[in-house]
Design a protein around this motif. Structure first.
Motif, mmCIF file in Angstrom:
data_model
loop_
_atom_site.group_PDB
_atom_site.id
_atom_site.type_symbol
_atom_site.label_atom_id
_atom_site.label_comp_id
_atom_site.label_asym_id
_atom_site.label_seq_id
_atom_site.Cartn_x
_atom_site.Cartn_y
_atom_site.Cartn_z
ATOM 1 N N ASP A 143 -66.804 -39.984 -17.215
ATOM 2 C CA ASP A 143 -66.330 -41.025 -16.377
ATOM 3 C C ASP A 143 -66.824 -41.025 -15.283
ATOM 4 N N GLY A 144 -67.677 -41.642 -14.691
ATOM 5 C CA GLY A 144 -67.318 -41.295 -13.039
ATOM 6 C C GLY A 144 -67.444 -40.652 -12.482
ATOM 7 N N ASN A 145 -66.382 -40.701 -11.119
ATOM 8 C CA ASN A 145 -66.449 -39.620 -10.208
ATOM 9 C C ASN A 145 -65.336 -40.473 -8.879
ATOM 10 N N SER A 146 -64.097 -40.923 -9.896
ATOM 11 C CA SER A 146 -63.113 -41.376 -8.950
ATOM 12 C C SER A 146 -62.257 -40.545 -8.910
ATOM 13 N N GLY B 122 -74.117 -41.766 -15.119
ATOM 14 C CA GLY B 122 -73.211 -42.262 -14.703
ATOM 15 C C GLY B 122 -71.918 -41.718 -15.255
ATOM 16 N N ASP B 123 -72.046 -40.308 -15.540
ATOM 17 C CA ASP B 123 -71.364 -39.317 -16.648
ATOM 18 C C ASP B 123 -71.102 -38.263 -14.937
ATOM 19 N N GLN C 51 -63.705 -30.759 -5.828
ATOM 20 C CA GLN C 51 -62.796 -29.339 -6.708
ATOM 21 C C GLN C 51 -61.470 -29.556 -5.277
ATOM 22 N N ILE C 52 -61.367 -29.624 -4.647
ATOM 23 C CA ILE C 52 -59.562 -29.702 -4.338
ATOM 24 C C ILE C 52 -58.775 -30.851 -4.965
ATOM 25 N N THR C 53 -59.609 -32.072 -5.789
ATOM 26 C CA THR C 53 -58.922 -32.371 -5.944
ATOM 27 C C THR C 53 -58.496 -31.707 -7.513
ATOM 28 N N ILE C 54 -59.574 -31.458 -8.123
ATOM 29 C CA ILE C 54 -59.293 -30.926 -9.784
ATOM 30 C C ILE C 54 -58.137 -29.915 -9.516
ATOM 31 N N ALA D 253 -59.656 -34.651 -14.982
ATOM 32 C CA ALA D 253 -60.416 -33.377 -15.148
ATOM 33 C C ALA D 253 -59.907 -32.083 -15.473
ATOM 34 N N GLY D 254 -58.911 -31.872 -13.445
ATOM 35 C CA GLY D 254 -57.742 -30.543 -13.514
ATOM 36 C C GLY D 254 -57.094 -30.690 -14.397
#
Length: 386
Positions: free
Chosen positions: A299-302, A356-357, A101-104, A309-310
């Motif tokens: 796609d994924g969570n890199s 996978g999402d 969430q911080i990265t977003i 996403a942010g």
């Protein structure tokens, strides 16, 4: 321990209103100084700042971010560049154990910085995680480097016009005003990389409201996650202006309750206390009045997808504002601590998230009252080296 009757008497204003000079005192309780970065940025002329980077940063610090932690630190030591870092002590290790969430939030900051640069006729080219993606948590490596170049062909983004109107709205929404699915589709189209989903179907709304509230209650009843939020409470003008971050409870009512000992942090953490039960009652109306839900998946969570996403969340929120709607993130069911796992799985299933999402953002939408800007640290406090 506070009795229910006394608590409701205070909420009704009886005790506070009876205090001498209450009206005069109440008029002085707005933490206006903590909102000054908003008016400062709105008054800036890019031609008069002397450094386009500061103009862009003055807007970027207004971006939405989890628990209003404002984790961004800018390094301006290289001419024409901004190096963006995460301030490690502003992370949320219990509710956001992997800094997703911080990265977003840093992605929201990045999008607003790029938009502000374009508004001033500059291109801000972003390179994310130039020294590699940190896992499982963010570290001292840069989150991004932005290189600024004057560009006569830079195209301002029409969404930038709503930067100073965009505010998270935690008030109950108008349940008599449904949200048009066609409007939701237009809002979702503001996302550029993430996939946006939405619903305003009445039957589905009830189910999602309940799931979101169950997740919120789990966070509040889990001591370490609740304490993380309670420790970040800023109650009343003095606390908010001294630390313009975290969770602000502003206004004469909240400050009066605090002065009367009715917002004691220990009582708010005690699940057997009257204060805790009243806290639950006070927090539930926004969940019960969600008139639409919207979500973003990747796609994924890199780390790169979290940043994307942010950036899209910032764009969606501006699009929501442009349509006259209000927005509040409902992030609880997306959190990755152990006690939240059942809610995490159920919410994914209910929204039809593919294997996978990653479900990166979930927000409620509706028509709500006007709200004031959230507090912000001044720009200079967010610059590490100039």
């Amino acid at each position: 321990m506070t009795t229910r009757r006394k608590f409701l008497t205070i909420l009704g204003g009886g005790t506070i209103a009876a205090a001498g000079g209450a009206a005069t005192w109440a008029m002085t309780r707005d933490p206006a100084q903590a909102r000054r970065p908003w008016t400062t940025a709105s008054a800036l002329d890019p031609a008069g700042t002397g450094d386009i980077r500061r103009y862009a940063l003055a807007h970027a610090i207004l971006a939405p971010n989890p628990h209003n932690r404002q984790p961004w630190i800018a390094d301006l030591s290289t001419p024409g560049e901004v190096a963006l870092y995460c301030q490690s002590d502003r992370r949320l290790p219990h509710t956001d154990p992997f800094d997703r969430q911080i990265t977003i939030g840093l992605g929201c900051f990045s999008e607003l910085l790029v938009m502000a640069a374009a508004e001033a006729g500059y291109r801000a080219e972003a390179e994310f995680f130039p020294e590699g993606e940190p896992h499982p948590r963010l570290d001292g490596r840069p989150v991004a480097r932005f290189r600024f170049a004057q560009d006569g062909g830079a195209t301002p983004d029409s969404l930038f016009a709503y930067v100073f109107e965009r505010h998270t709205n935690r008030e109950p929404f108008d349940t008599g005003r449904p949200v048009d699915p066609a409007v939701l589709a237009e809002i979702a189209a503001a996302a550029r990389t993430s996939r946006g989903g939405f619903t305003a179907e009445p039957d589905r709304l009830g189910h999602l409201r309940e799931l979101a509230w169950q997740a919120m209650e789990t966070e509040l009843r889990t001591y370490r996650t609740a304490k993380e939020s309670i420790d970040l409470l800023r109650i009343g003008k003095a606390e908010i202006e001294a630390n313009p971050d975290g969770i602000s409870l502003a206004g004469p009512l909240m400050e009066g309750l605090d002065k009367l000992g009715l917002l004691a942090r220990d009582d708010m953490l005690d699940t057997s206390s009257t204060v805790f039960r009243q806290q639950l009652a006070a927090m539930k109306p926004p969940f019960e009045t969600a008139m639409a839900f919207m979500w973003l998946t990747t796609d994924g969570n890199s780390r790169a997808s979290q940043i994307a996403a942010g950036r899209d969340h910032l764009r969606v929120h501006l699009a929501v504002t442009a349509k006259g709607l209000a927005l509040q993130p409902f992030s609880q069911a997306l959190q990755e601590f152990e006690e939240m796992e059942p809610h995490f799985a159920t919410m994914r299933d209910s929204l039809g998230i593919a294997s996978g999402d990653t479900l990166q953002m979930l927000v409620r939408l509706g028509y709500g009252p006007k709200t004031k800007p959230a507090p912000r640290w001044p720009l200079e406090s967010r610059i590490r080296s100039a």
